[in-house]
Each structure stands twice: as structure tokens, then as C-alpha cells.
Design a protein around this motif. Structure first.
Motif, mmCIF file in Angstrom:
data_model
loop_
_atom_site.group_PDB
_atom_site.id
_atom_site.type_symbol
_atom_site.label_atom_id
_atom_site.label_comp_id
_atom_site.label_asym_id
_atom_site.label_seq_id
_atom_site.Cartn_x
_atom_site.Cartn_y
_atom_site.Cartn_z
ATOM 1 N N ALA A 84 7.021 5.410 0.745
ATOM 2 C CA ALA A 84 8.143 5.749 1.708
ATOM 3 C C ALA A 84 9.380 4.710 1.518
ATOM 4 N N GLN A 85 8.965 3.471 1.219
ATOM 5 C CA GLN A 85 10.162 2.476 0.834
ATOM 6 C C GLN A 85 11.005 3.136 -0.301
ATOM 7 N N GLY A 98 0.824 -1.157 0.018
ATOM 8 C CA GLY A 98 0.100 -0.034 0.011
ATOM 9 C C GLY A 98 0.900 1.229 -0.087
ATOM 10 N N GLN A 99 0.325 2.184 0.819
ATOM 11 C CA GLN A 99 0.959 3.648 0.595
ATOM 12 C C GLN A 99 2.520 3.496 1.474
ATOM 13 N N ASN A 100 2.820 2.439 2.056
ATOM 14 C CA ASN A 100 4.206 2.512 2.427
ATOM 15 C C ASN A 100 5.294 1.996 1.491
#
Lengths: 308, 449
Positions: free
Chosen positions: A241-242, A236-238
Motif C-alpha cells: 500500500a505504501q 508486512g503487506q502494508n
């Protein structure tokens, strides 16, 4: 390269499967002759969110659609799909770039969080390249996870590609050093380096990755020629960030989006492409070796918003 | 994550003005923010819709508590509902009356089944049990070797040989566990897609013939919207008894947990928080609720701070900060209050922007012993030195070190950290408006006095 073509069909096939499971897909919303109102736009927004594009990006697209409606360029729901397709294809087109392998040896460094599919991708990529006549070497630089070396070794036997490796727990830098030396000495075409999975929040593991990169660079100036983050489609949205943290630490040349044969569509790459300008170089559509493909924005968007 | 939900809600209610009662109108915009926050945390949009409706019903008509702003009131309702939906903590897997208790793990590829199997084995070993691990992943190359290696690490036997089908392995493992008196038996199955009918059939067969007492779905905390589809399909096809959420040691918000809980109604038993075999913890719904809302563990931090901080002293400190007359004496007061709140790194970890804070004055992230040393050092200074640390020269440093039983290096470190803290506090002062929550911390004025 052979594996660069004929991917659209397989992608569509994989995605048709997933559409069966997407309750009332974009088609259902847009097929109708219903007038465009707030309820419709909200449904559209939710469909983009359902594909993991993220709330902000979905709202942005929906607002652009709203503007078109205001200007009168769009009056019926059915016209919205080509509009959404165009938004997305325009955004993703610059992201469709082939692998840069015009060096001998070309070094491909694979990295990513745990369980994203690095080892499998390394093997599939090695097999594809071998199939197109390249001389390939694999490096098992994941010395941390139990039996990761063994996993790559098995793959190597299966696809008949040599794997440079050391004992479990050894210094991944040493493995990479040996591998670059071997690839250079034998004038091989491509060296693919499989690294340990690491969460982007672990400072010490990120430092280790930067060090790996430095080892490669020192031995072979200009390398690694590809630094690919392997990201699985269910993320998902992470995923953003990754990508951001890995990109800042080690300068990504692309993303490899795996596990697109499920029902997840990997919409987070839209945000990665838009905000980080990192291209999508490979996609994984299944467990077979030939399921690794280059990225086709048209087919990808069809999967997200339904075929034209 | 400076842009936390509470901050955004505060802005909305500041704009709306007025307070007293939450009404349909004044919480409309607030609920929109709640929706976005949940979507960004990867909670499935359908689950979000149901959740927001629930919160609306619950919140409208509520009187705003005297001690809270309307924004805080909404956060409280949202947080409370989330905790309730996420279910109770400390779900235990009941042991069967006739051993072995059989636990089956299943999930998508790369969700962390094999690592989790080893972690569970270790956990039960610690509890005095004698588990058996069964390597039933015959698909992925070297998956069996992986489990064997991990089993050796945690001192738990591993059964299963290549050439057998997963069903044969599980069946034989059950007999072996019964014969050797080992329990629980933990079955590690191959990763598979939730739409792969053939492979789901294999799990159904194992469920039917080996009759596991607990079928656990292993879910990656970073999963996005698709978590509902995955959980629903596994639940329909095989049946889920409980869920294990993995990779929570990253910075994902973990909204997938709420989605999975919503579609399956099953409890979350454990969370995985690291690569090592001891990194498995019981599930705490309140912590995950805060995390989903991007709040850090602010609620408990505020509670702690309020319990400890003397209000008048805090206001006095705030005044000094404004006037930039923050002396070593004040620094000592701060340290004292921080020590009362608990280990410093834990406090910082509870803050949504804790990472940023940690990064700024790095050495501040030390042990309580260090704080005790600092207390002694400041105690050995003259009142003049505390007010005006610039006068502390080399010979004064030696005297202070001797007086406090520390070294000159310790004194230097204290002075350096004091200077750093002053610098950081100046930065915070500028950010005060953006961080209303911070006002509840020692040294910052509370909202509305």
C-alpha cells in the motif's frame, strides 16, 4: 562503482543468520525425498507467506507448482526448489537496476514512512558514492522530526560530506531549493535529499512531498533523477500500500529495502515489483556504511527459498 | 477495502445455500477465507493456523441466530475470538510502591521508541505525575538530542550524557529520579536487532541492575510475519511485560499485534496513533479485531444504525431510491437519522470504505451544526420546493435564506450537497449486491426484510 559488486556473499551471510531462526526452512520441506502431496504444497505456501510474499502471491506460486506436478515435470519434493527459485528469479530479474546518476548534479530523493531508515540510508549512500570518487552533497529536508537535522549533520561529519540545512521547523522546500542551487553552482555529482518520514495515508504530508518534488524539478528540469522509497524488511503487506500510494503521488524510480540483516526477508518487494513494476535499487544489510548494496535477485531469492 | 471478509463470507454462504446450523462442511470454505484475511492482515501463519482451529471448534454445531446470516454468524465468532485473544482493554502500568516506577522501552530500529517515550512522559504529566526521561540510546547519532527536544516540548526533564554507557545512564537516572522525587522514570534504549546477542546483553544488564518495573516492547503496527520472531527473541532474552503498538494511524491492518500477543501472552498497553506527543491511546481489542478483519468498526456501526433507524422509514427511503424520487424532504429525514447516530465523520470513519465515501461528497463530512442549518433551510421551503428543488430560483433562495436565518450561500451549499448525495446514492444502488452490510444503513433495505 565499487559498491555495486561483491554483495551476494554479504547477503547470503546475513540470510544464513536468519535461517537459523526460521523454524524448519524451505530446505527442510524440500530436501526430503517425500512425494508431493497437498500437505507438502501447503507447507511450501506457508513458507512463502512467512517471508511476507502475501497470501495471494504464495497461492499463485503454489498453484503453478501444482500444475507442474500435474504435467509430470516434477515428481519429487527436491525438484520444487529450483522451480520456485526460477519463478522468483524470473519475476525479480527486471527489478535489478542500477541507480541512474548520469547527470550533474544527479538528484536522489529519499522518502518513506517513519522509521524505515531514510536518514541512515542517505548517509550510507553518500559515503558509498564518495568512496567511488563522486562529489556528493546531502540535504536535510526532514525539518519536522526532533533532531533529524542534527542526526544527518553528525553523519555528514563522520563521512566528511557537507549537509545543507536550516533551522528545525523551517520549510523543507527552502532547504531543497538551497541544496539544488548549491549542487548546481558547484557542479557536484550527486545531491541526496533526506525527507521527513510520512505515512502514505496523510494527505497533507503527501502534498508536501509532491511540492518538494516540484521545487526540485522547477530548478533543475529532469530532476529528481531517482525517487526512492525506503522500506524496511520487517514491513508486512502494508508495504505494498505504501509503494502504491507513493508511486501514484510522486512516481517512484525504485525501492530501497533496508534492515535485511534481521530475520525478516522483505518478501513484500516481490509483490511491489510484480504489480507496480518498480525496481529495487538498493538494499541495506547492516549498520555499517558498506552494508548498502545493489539488489541481486539471485542472492535475494536464495535467501527466500534457500540456496540452490 | 471493499473486499472485506464479511462480503466474501456472504458470497460463500450464498453459493452454498441453506442455513440453520454451522457444520464442519459448510464452514470449511468460510474458514479458508478467514485464513486469507488474517494472513493479509499480517498475522503470522502459525498463529493463523492455531486461531482457525479454535474458531472451527467454536463455530461448528452452533445454531445460526435468527437475526444473522451464516456469514454474519461466522464473522461474529471470528471477531469474538479475536477480541478474546487480543486481551482486555485498558491495561494500566501499575505504579511501584517505592518510587520511582521504572519503565524501559525496547525494540527494533525505527519502531518508534523515542517518540513513544515522550508520549508516555506527556501522558503521565497529564495524570499529575512528574516523570523523568533517560536518553540511553548512545548508538544512533543525535538520538539523545531528539529525546531532549521532545522532553522540552512536553515539559519533562531529560537525563543522560554522551560518553556514558547505556547502563551507566540508566543507573544514574534511577538515582536522580529517586533523589528528585520524579516518577515514573522512562528509559529510552537504542534500537537493536533481536538477534544481536551483544546488544541484547546490554538490555539484560539494565534489567538486572536497574530493575525496571515494566519492560515494554515497542512494535511497529506495519510489521509482517517476522513479528513473532522479534517478540519471541526479545521475550526470551530480556522478558516483556507489555507491548506498545505504534504507527496505527496508517492503514495497516495491525495483525502483528495478534502475533505478538500469541507468542508472548503479554497485554498490549497502548497504541500510537500519530506523530504528535499527544497521540497515544489506550488499547481497544474490539477495534483492533475489526481492523484486522478489514471490517472497519462495522459491528458497532450496525448496532448504532439499528438502534436509531426506523425500519419502515428506511424501507420507504429504499423504495424512493429505487424509483429515483429522493426528495429534499427525504434528505432531511436522512440528516435527522444521521445526527442521531453521532458525528458524521465518526460514522464514516467506522466504515471500511469510509475513506471512499468521504472522498465522494466531500462537504458532507461536516459538523453537526451544519446539519442543523440544513434542517432549518429545508424547513423554510414550501412542500412543493422540497419535492421539486429545480424550481428554487434566485428569489426563492433569498426568501428561504431569510426564513431560516441563513445566507443564500448556505442554501446553495445545501442544494449542491443534495445533488451530490443523489449522485452518490445512485452509485451505491449499483453496488448494493457487493456491499450487503450497507443494507443495514439508513436508506438501504435490510437483508431478508
Amino acid at each position: 562503482m565499487k559498491f555495486l559488486s561483491g554483495l551476494g556473499d554479504r547477503l547470503r551471510e546475513g540470510l544464513r543468520r536468519s535461517q537459523e531462526y526460521l523454524a524448519g526452512g524451505l530446505g527442510a520441506v524440500l530436501e526430503t525425498d517425500r512425494p508431493i502431496d497437498d500437505a507438502l504444497l501447503e507447507e511450501l505456501e506457508e513458507l512463502l507467506i512467512a517471508a511476507d510474499l502475501g497470501a495471494a502471491l504464495a497461492a499463485d506460486f503454489t498453484n503453478r507448482a501444482r500444475e507442474e506436478v500435474m504435467f509430470g515435470t516434477v515428481t519429487r519434493a527436491g525438484q520444487l526448489r529450483p522451480l520456485f527459485r526460477r519463478f522468483l528469479v524470473d519475476m525479480l530479474s527486471p527489478a535489478a537496476q542500477p541507480l541512474n546518476l548520469d547527470h550533474r548534479p544527479a538528484v536522489v530523493l529519499l522518502l518513506g514512512v517513519n522509521g524505515s531508515g531514510k536518514t541512515t540510508t542517505a548517509a550510507k549512500l553518500a559515503s558509498s558514492l564518495k568512496g567511488s570518487g563522486k562529489r556528493v552533497l546531502l540535504a536535510a529536508a526532514d525539518t519536522f522530526r526532533a533532531a533529524a537535522i542534527e542526526q544527518l549533520k553528525r553523519w555528514g561529519e563522520r563521512i566528511d560530506v557537507e549537509v545543507i540545512r536550516q533551522a528545525a521547523g523551517s520549510d523543507p522546500g527552502a532547504v531543497v531549493f538551497d541544496a539544488v542551487k548549491a549542487a548546481t553552482a558547484r557542479a557536484l555529482d550527486v545531491l541526496i535529499v533526506d525527507t521527513a518520514g510520512r505515512l502514505h495515508t496523510k494527505t497533507n504530508l503527501m502534498d508536501e512531498l509532491v511540492k518538494l518534488r516540484r521545487v526540485i524539478e522547477r530548478q533543475l528540469p529532469g530532476a529528481p533523477h531517482e525517487t526512492l522509497m525506503v522500506l524496511d524488511a520487517p514491513t508486512g503487506q502494508n508495504g505494498f500500500a505504501q509503494a502504491r500510494v507513493f508511486h501514484e503521488a510522486i512516481a517512484l524510480t525504485g525501492v530501497c529495502l533496508t534492515k535485511l540483516d534481521g530475520t525478516a526477508k522483505g518478501g513484500i518487494v516481490v509483490r511491489i515489483v510484480r504489480e507496480l513494476k518498480v525496481p529495487v535499487k538498493l538494499i541495506g544489510l547492516g549498520e555499517r556504511v558498506e552494508d548498502l548494496q545493489t539488489f541481486d535477485p539471485q542472492a535475494f531469492v536464495d535467501a527466500l527459498v534457500g540456496e540452490a | 477495502m471493499l473486499d472485506s471478509l464479511s462480503t466474501r463470507l456472504q458470497a460463500i454462504f450464498d453459493k452454498l445455500g441453506g442455513r440453520g446450523r454451522l457444520s464442519e462442511e459448510n464452514i470449511q470454505e468460510a474458514l479458508r477465507e478467514v485464513r486469507v484475511a488474517l494472513l493479509e492482515a499480517d498475522v503470522n501463519f502459525k498463529v493463523v493456523r492455531a486461531f482457525v482451529d479454535r474458531v472451527r471448534t467454536r463455530a461448528v454445531g452452533q445454531d445460526v441466530l435468527v437475526s444473522l446470516t451464516p456469514a454474519q454468524q461466522v464473522v461474529k465468532v471470528v471477531h469474538g475470538e479475536l477480541v478474546e485473544l487480543l486481551g482486555g482493554s485498558g491495561h494500566r502500568l501499575a505504579m511501584a510502591s517505592h518510587p520511582p516506577t521504572v519503565i524501559m522501552l525496547m525494540g527494533l530500529q525505527g519502531s518508534g521508541k523515542t517518540t513513544t517515550a515522550a508520549k508516555l512522559a506527556r501522558l503521565y504529566t497529564k495524570q499529575g505525575q512528574h516523570p523523568l526521561l533517560a536518553a540511553a540510546d548512545t548508538q544512533r547519532p543525535a538520538a539523545m538530542e531528539q529525546l531532549r527536544t521532545l522532553g522540552a516540548q512536553v515539559g519533562v526533564p531529560v537525563t543522560g550524557a554522551p560518553g556514558q554507557t547505556p547502563l551507566e545512564i540508566c543507573r544514574a537516572a534511577r538515582e536522580e529520579a529517586a533523589a528528585r522525587g520524579l516518577t515514573p522514570l522512562i528509559l529510552d534504549t537504542a534500537g537493536r536487532l533481536h538477534i544481536d546477542e551483544a546488544l541484547l546483553g546490554e538490555l539484560q544488564a539494565i534489567r538486572r541492575e536497574v530493575a525496571p518495573h515494566h519492560v515494554l516492547l515497542v512494535v511497529d503496527a506495519m510489521t509482517g510475519q517476522d513479528a513473532v520472531t522479534v517478540a519471541d527473541r526479545f521475550n526470551q532474552a530480556v522478558g516483556i511485560d507489555a507491548v506498545i503498538l505504534t504507527k496505527l494511524d496508517g492503514d495497516s491492518r495491525g495483525g502483528a499485534a495478534l502475533s505478538v500477543r500469541h507468542v508472548t501472552g503479554r497485554p498490549i498497553a497502548f497504541v500510537g496513533v500519530g506523530e504528535k506527543t499527544d497521540a497515544l491511546e489506550p488499547f481497544h481489542p474490539d477495534r483492533l479485531a475489526s481492523r484486522i478483519l478489514g471490517m472497519g468498526d462495522v459491528l458497532s456501526l450496525v448496532e448504532k444504525a439499528q438502534a436509531v433507524v426506523d425500519q419502515t422509514k428506511a424501507e420507504e427511503l429504499a423504495r424512493k431510491l429505487r424509483e429515483d424520487s429522493f426528495s429534499l424532504e427525504d434528505f432531511r429525514e436522512q440528516l435527522k437519522q444521521l445526527r442521531q447516530m453521532g458525528p458524521l465523520d465518526q460514522i464514516l470513519g467506522m466504515l471500511p470504505f469510509g475513506k471512499m465515501l468521504k472522498g465522494a461528497p466531500k462537504d458532507l463530512d461536516g459538523e453537526s451544526a451544519e446539519l442543523g442549518r440544513f434542517d432549518a433551510i429545508i424547513g423554510s421551503m414550501t412542500p412543493g420546493e422540497r419535492r421539486n428543488p429545480e424550481v428554487i430560483n434566485g428569489s426563492r433562495r433569498q426568501r428561504i435564506a431569510r426564513g431560516s436565518g441563513t445566507s443564500v450561500q448556505d442554501v446553495n451549499r445545501l442544494l449542491k450537497q443534495y445533488a451530490q448525495l443523489r449522485k452518490v446514492m445512485k452509485q451505491f444502488k449499483g453496488m448494493e449486491g457487493k456491499l450487503p452490510r450497507l443494507k443495514n444503513l439508513p436508506g438501504f433495505p435490510t437483508p431478508r426484510g
